[in-house]
Enzyme design. Structure first.
Site, mmCIF file in Angstrom:
data_model
loop_
_atom_site.group_PDB
_atom_site.id
_atom_site.type_symbol
_atom_site.label_atom_id
_atom_site.label_comp_id
_atom_site.label_asym_id
_atom_site.label_seq_id
_atom_site.Cartn_x
_atom_site.Cartn_y
_atom_site.Cartn_z
ATOM 1 N N HIS A 220 -49.927 5.260 -34.028
ATOM 2 C CA HIS A 220 -49.917 3.915 -33.455
ATOM 3 C C HIS A 220 -50.657 2.950 -34.369
ATOM 4 O O HIS A 220 -51.598 3.336 -35.065
ATOM 5 C CB HIS A 220 -50.544 3.933 -32.063
ATOM 6 N N PHE A 221 -50.251 1.686 -34.343
ATOM 7 C CA PHE A 221 -50.857 0.729 -35.277
ATOM 8 C C PHE A 221 -50.584 -0.695 -34.844
ATOM 9 O O PHE A 221 -49.713 -0.978 -34.023
ATOM 10 C CB PHE A 221 -50.304 0.930 -36.693
ATOM 11 N N GLY A 222 -51.343 -1.597 -35.452
ATOM 12 C CA GLY A 222 -51.043 -3.016 -35.458
ATOM 13 C C GLY A 222 -50.955 -3.445 -36.909
ATOM 14 O O GLY A 222 -51.751 -2.978 -37.741
ATOM 15 N N GLU A 223 -50.015 -4.311 -37.238
ATOM 16 C CA GLU A 223 -49.792 -4.640 -38.647
ATOM 17 C C GLU A 223 -49.475 -6.118 -38.799
ATOM 18 O O GLU A 223 -48.535 -6.630 -38.184
ATOM 19 C CB GLU A 223 -48.645 -3.778 -39.174
ATOM 20 N N SER A 399 -41.373 -2.918 -43.148
ATOM 21 C CA SER A 399 -40.614 -2.594 -41.939
ATOM 22 C C SER A 399 -39.422 -3.524 -41.878
ATOM 23 O O SER A 399 -39.300 -4.443 -42.688
ATOM 24 C CB SER A 399 -41.506 -2.744 -40.702
ATOM 25 N N HIS A 417 -35.881 5.240 -34.915
ATOM 26 C CA HIS A 417 -37.011 4.403 -34.506
ATOM 27 C C HIS A 417 -37.943 4.073 -35.664
ATOM 28 O O HIS A 417 -38.943 3.378 -35.472
ATOM 29 C CB HIS A 417 -37.800 5.078 -33.391
ATOM 30 N N GLY A 418 -37.631 4.561 -36.851
ATOM 31 C CA GLY A 418 -38.475 4.289 -38.005
ATOM 32 C C GLY A 418 -38.079 5.195 -39.156
ATOM 33 O O GLY A 418 -36.907 5.587 -39.272
ATOM 34 N N ALA A 419 -39.056 5.559 -39.974
ATOM 35 C CA ALA A 419 -38.763 6.397 -41.135
ATOM 36 C C ALA A 419 -38.696 7.873 -40.764
ATOM 37 O O ALA A 419 -37.850 8.618 -41.275
ATOM 38 C CB ALA A 419 -39.820 6.178 -42.212
ATOM 39 N N LYS A 491 -55.520 0.691 -37.756
ATOM 40 C CA LYS A 491 -55.214 2.095 -37.458
ATOM 41 C C LYS A 491 -56.456 2.773 -36.895
ATOM 42 O O LYS A 491 -57.543 2.236 -36.908
ATOM 43 C CB LYS A 491 -54.806 2.838 -38.736
#
Length: 498
Positions: A220-223, A399, A417-419, A491
């Site tokens: 989980h993260f904020g970016e 992203s 949903h992503g990589a 993170k």
């Protein structure tokens, strides 16, 4: 050299293939170039086949990010008109992505000291780490217990948004602003909350509710991002509908339902597993994580209710996070404005129409992808474009914001949903060098709140994002609208909680 699992996969195009699952069932649909298909290990393939052969399952799709999951692979879609499966939703119910667009030009955050100030402002409001909540940060948003019970039952209703100070228009920018119980009501969910309080599922509901507006740990993260809209007419038009601003700052968030969702999921797994054992029901692929319940049964109704409770918490968790992010930016840049672009899940089961009949579409590490003209988008701002798809890659590769194309019907209107991981957490910790990881962030001028960036979350632990996106585009599922370039990352180094 080819992975030996590749011998089981039959290519049907440059980025499409099928995986035979045995007699009397249609094969698994596989999305990915040869390079991507070679990343699927034996366990991932076995889980996909087990999922396809499970009772009541009509379709399984393995996406480019596919890897080992809970019963079913992470990065898969599983469709059933008759059964509900907890495994292909997972233990972090409604783990999701959201994107906040700010009216702040990119050059405003060029100075590293400004970004450090923003990192501090965000971290003073949004906790990271497993088990941490509002009390652990200076400006955390605490939630009244009665409001918390209401949001579990109602999601982002007008009353809940008003109580938490969330702009009411943000609810319209959610894939699902609220989830209802098995009978289509929020009353069933309110009753289910009472049930769980009586039996002690949450242990301490009041404390668990204080995790709202928090990221948790693991992946989980904020970016903080800079938006770069693709240079073509369609992308510019779609970006305008989405509310994206070229060359401006945005904030991307990834998290889910935290401790409440985990408690609900584990309660369901334990309950269903005990009944399978008691009634001596065969497990699909002999996998205890592929337990299930028939739709309409008491067990099926109970799972839908519990999943909906966790999903409603996840929705409000994201909305509060975005509210806190906006306040953090306003502390540093008084007067800055921000709007939610979209909030979309990748760990959920939803009732949809698949090939002209209703079915429950389970997306585990997979994202809904409805294109322009899809009946479910009628009357929404996305009716003529398709809705936003938020795909995290990694901070250094960037992203993407995408929009579905008509070809998404091939994948049951879903994309990755992503990589997706290419190294397990333990393998990444053993193989990767901490000094090289931290230097790579410095070389890319990407700041983080971490003293040392978590080795198991390093970009090298994930698949090649460009090849993943290439697979999606070549398969005709979706087109890129914008790329998001990271300027700083929030993170936590705690163990994963999803």
């Amino acid at each position: 050299m080819k992975n030996k699992t590749m011998n089981q996969i039959i290519a049907t195009g440059e980025a499409t293939a099928i995986l035979p699952a045995g007699d009397h069932v249609t094969p698994v649909t596989v999305i990915g170039t040869e390079a991507i298909r070679n990343t699927f290990d034996e366990v991932c393939i076995r889980q996909a086949i087990n999922s396809r052969r499970a009772p009541g399952v009509s379709h399984v799709v393995l996406n480019p990010d596919g890897h080992l999951g809970y019963g079913a692979p992470i990065g898969c879609v599983m469709v059933s008109p008759s059964h509900i499966y907890p495994g292909p939703v997972g233990v972090d119910i409604k783990c999701s992505m959201s994107l906040l667009q700010l009216d702040l030009p990119a050059d405003a955050i060029e100075d590293r000291r400004v970004r450090r100030e923003l990192i501090m402002a965000v971290c003073n409001r949004i906790p990271t780490g497993a088990g941490r909540g509002a009390r652990s940060v200076k400006h955390g948003r605490r939630v009244d217990t009665d409001v918390g019970r209401t949001l579990l039952a109602e999601g982002a209703s007008a009353d809940v948004c008003q109580a938490l100070g969330i702009p009411p228009e943000w609810a319209a920018r959610c894939e699902d602003s609220h989830h209802v119980g098995h009978d289509g009501t929020s009353v069933a969910l309110a009753q289910r909350v009472e049930f769980h309080e009586e039996i002690g599922t949450f242990r301490d509901l009041r404390s668990k509710l204080q995790q709202i507006g928090s990221y948790g740990g693991g992946n989980h993260f904020g970016e903080c991002e800079v938006v770069q809209i693709e240079n073509n007419a369609r992308a510019r038009s779609v970006a305008d509908t989405f509310g994206l601003r070229d060359g401006c700052v945005a904030f991307l968030s990834h998290c889910g339902s935290r401790g409440i969702g985990h408690n609900l999921a584990m309660h369901q797994f334990k309950t269903l597993q005990s009944k399978f054992a008691k009634w001596d029901i065969p497990l699909p692929g002999n996998d205890r994580e592929l337990v299930y319940a028939p739709l309409g049964s008491d067990e099926g109704n109970a799972y839908i209710d519990d999943m909906s409770l966790g999903a409603n918490f996840a929705t409000l968790n994201h909305l509060v996070i975005n509210l806190q992010v906006l306040e953090a930016f306003q502390q540093v840049f008084p007067g800055v404005k921000g709007d939610l672009v979209y909030f979309i899940s990748h760990n959920i089961a939803r009732e949809e129409v698949v090939e002209n009949r209703k079915a429950w579409v389970h997306r585990k590490g997979a994202t809904r992808a409805f294109p322009a003209g899809h009946h479910a988008l009628k009357g929404t701002p996305y009716e003529n474009t398709g809705h936003p798809i938020l795909l995290p890659g990694n901070p250094q590769a960037g992203s993407a914001v995408m929009v579905a194309d008509a070809g998404a019907a091939l994948s049951c209107f879903s994309v990755n949903h992503g990589a997706g991981r290419v190294l397990g957490r333990k393998a990444a910790i053993r193989a990767l060098d901490q000094q090289s990881i931290d230097k790579s962030f410095d070389d890319h001028d990407i700041l983080t709140n971490c003293r040392q960036y978590p080795k198991d979350e390093a970009p090298a632990a994930y698949k090649d994002f460009e090849e993943v996106l290439r697979s999606v585009k070549l398969a005709g599922l979706a087109s890129e609208v914008a790329r998001l370039k990271a300027r700083f990352v929030i993170k936590d180094g705690d163990a994963a909680d999803d």
